[in-house]
Motif scaffolding. Structure first.
Motif, PDB file in Angstrom:
ATOM      1  N   TYR A   1      68.660   2.291  13.806  1.00  0.00           N
ATOM      2  CA  TYR A   1      68.918   3.084  13.050  1.00  0.00           C
ATOM      3  C   TYR A   1      69.988   3.626  13.185  1.00  0.00           C
ATOM      4  CZ  TYR A   1      69.268   7.963  11.604  1.00  0.00           C
ATOM      5  OH  TYR A   1      69.672   9.202  10.903  1.00  0.00           O
TER       6      TYR A   1
ATOM      7  N   ASP B   1      64.672  16.606   1.776  1.00  0.00           N
ATOM      8  CA  ASP B   1      65.219  16.035   2.870  1.00  0.00           C
ATOM      9  C   ASP B   1      64.863  14.509   2.918  1.00  0.00           C
ATOM     10  OD1 ASP B   1      65.352  16.631   6.727  1.00  0.00           O
ATOM     11  OD2 ASP B   1      66.687  15.719   5.132  1.00  0.00           O
ATOM     12  N   ILE B   2      63.471  13.430   2.965  1.00  0.00           N
ATOM     13  CA  ILE B   2      63.044  12.598   3.946  1.00  0.00           C
ATOM     14  C   ILE B   2      61.962  11.900   2.283  1.00  0.00           C
ATOM     15  CG2 ILE B   2      63.274  12.947   5.800  1.00  0.00           C
ATOM     16  CD1 ILE B   2      60.261  13.702   5.398  1.00  0.00           C
TER      17      ILE B   2
HETATM   18  C1  SOE Z   1      65.967  15.337   9.244  1.00  0.00           C
HETATM   19  O1  SOE Z   1      64.584  14.876   8.396  1.00  0.00           O
HETATM   20  C2  SOE Z   1      66.746  13.978   9.154  1.00  0.00           C
HETATM   21  O2  SOE Z   1      67.804  14.464  10.092  1.00  0.00           O
HETATM   22  C3  SOE Z   1      66.788  13.849   7.356  1.00  0.00           C
HETATM   23  O3  SOE Z   1      67.856  14.416   7.448  1.00  0.00           O
HETATM   24  C4  SOE Z   1      67.829  12.563   7.799  1.00  0.00           C
HETATM   25  O4  SOE Z   1      68.178  11.979   6.556  1.00  0.00           O
HETATM   26  C5  SOE Z   1      66.496  11.643   8.417  1.00  0.00           C
HETATM   27  O5  SOE Z   1      67.518   9.623   8.510  1.00  0.00           O
HETATM   28  C6  SOE Z   1      66.442  11.888   9.593  1.00  0.00           C
HETATM   29  O6  SOE Z   1      65.687  12.998   9.430  1.00  0.00           O
END
Ligand code: SOE
Length: 385
Positions: free
Chosen positions: A328, A184-185
């Motif tokens: 962002y 995810d990150i």
């Molecule tokens: C959750 O960890 C999340 O939404 C990620 O999936 C995104 O890619 C990140 O930019 C922000 O956090």
């Protein structure tokens, strides 16, 4: 667009603002928003002026009035939707990580390559590349301003799972998300390291950890199996991943991706050290790039705090006067604008599905290494799943 949660909202505003702030040659019409929940999709249509609602993605991608499919769904659906859309002759933007496995990512990259021969474009949504300070870092490193790279240091720190009673959402289930913090990150900082340095990670030694191994089921727990009716389910992904890496130019690197960095909400840090200087970025101060020029006389040496808000900086001329700053969400508008420009110009946008596959191979090497007692694992290790 398929999907309407956090990324659906971020992408929707990106398409709308790309039209307004980048005045693209190809103007995006928001033709249809698709998803299983008709009410949620209808709410998105109302809020962002999507013209139609579809509850079956297969119907959406075959609409004759759809030229581009934007995939904002969990990773377990990326391959099926992207390959079908490419084969239907649609351009594709797919959220990160590209897929849940290397095998899926390879199939997607192959489909993208076949479609590219017919002028069909595809991109994967690593938007942090399009933060002006990161784009500036890439320019400086590409111009040789830090010299030969010796170190990369990358962290992506969140803390939304510190509470053990936070519910078992799809991001915590391997069959939906592929992995946890890692994919995810961690995917973001792997892509950023490879993008800014222009080099690829050649091997890793990793540890991963799941600190909290079961959690309460969320209200809408469709598809989730409760452990003997306890109302709780198993967490099947990592909460944190930490790994060492080598870059193919010989540099050593350290990476940390975690959802347990208490107090860090969405902290992304990248530092590149070279023989002639360094750059350092911190998303918590995202309009700044710290730059060190090792050729500066020692009496004036140090890190310069560059305020990346000049019209001459990447993307900034489309927004506000110097010193006002971006946030962002602007990376999603830059992503949409760059994709529209590539389609109009007949060029291949980046990051490509091949770039997405390169990230997927590192993710798989990290999991292989962690499963084998942190054994050094080459990124191209064919045993990667
Ligand atoms: C959750 O960890 C999340 O939404 C990620 O999936 C995104 O890619 C990140 O930019 C922000 O956090």
């Amino acid at each position: 667009m398929v999907g309407y949660s956090f990324m659906g909202v971020a992408h929707s505003q990106g398409w709308r603002n790309a039209r307004s702030f980048f005045d693209p040659a190809l103007v995006p019409d928001l033709v249809a928003i698709g998803g299983r929940d008709a009410q949620a999709a209808a709410d998105m249509a109302r809020r962002f002026d999507w013209q139609n609602v579809e509850t079956d993605w297969r119907a959406l991608i075959t609409r004759p009035d759809v030229d581009l499919v934007d995939i904002c769904t969990p990773g377990d659906t990326h391959a099926e939707i992207a390959i079908a859309a490419l084969e239907a002759g649609k351009h594709v933007l797919c959220e990160k990580p590209l897929a849940n496995t290397v095998e899926q990512a390879r199939a997607m990259a192959a489909a993208a390559e076949r479609a590219q021969r017919h002028g069909i474009r595809s991109m994967v949504g690593f938007t942090y590349r399009r933060v002006p300070a990161i784009a500036l870092a890439r320019q400086l490193v590409g111009e040789g301003r830090v010299g030969q790279i010796r170190h990369v240091r990358a962290q992506y720190l969140q803390d939304w799972l510190v509470d053990p009673e936070s519910p078992l959402t799809w991001r915590l289930q391997k069959d939906r998300a592929g992995s946890g913090a890692l994919g995810d990150i961690g995917a973001h900082i792997i892509d950023l390291a490879q993008f800014v340095t222009g080099e690829r990670i050649s091997g890793v030694s990793a540890v991963t950890e799941t600190f909290v191994r079961e959690r309460p089921l969320p209200e809408s727990s469709h598809g989730l199996s409760s452990q003997a009716g306890t109302g709780r389910g198993a967490v099947t992904v990592d909460d944190a991943a930490v790994f060492l890496a080598r870059l193919d130019g010989g540099a050593l690197a350290t990476f940390e991706a975690t959802r347990f960095a208490t107090g860090r909400k969405n902290s992304i840090r990248l530092e590149v050290n070279g023989t002639r200087g360094s750059i350092a970025f911190d998303f918590e101060d995202m309009n700044v790039l710290q730059v060190h020029d090792a050729t500066t006389p020692s009496r004036e040496s140090g890190f310069t705090r560059v305020i990346v808000t000049e019209p001459s900086h990447p993307y900034v001329e489309h927004w506000w006067p110097a010193g006002h700053g971006l946030g962002y969400e602007h990376g999603f508008t830059h992503q949409a604008a760059d994709l529209l420009a590539a389609i109009a110009d007949g060029t291949d946008p980046e990051p490509s599905f091949a770039d997405g596959l390169a990230v997927q191979e590192v993710l798989a090497a990290v999991e292989t290494s962690a499963a084998n007692g942190s054994r050094w694992t080459p990124t191209d290790d064919s045993t990667n799943g």
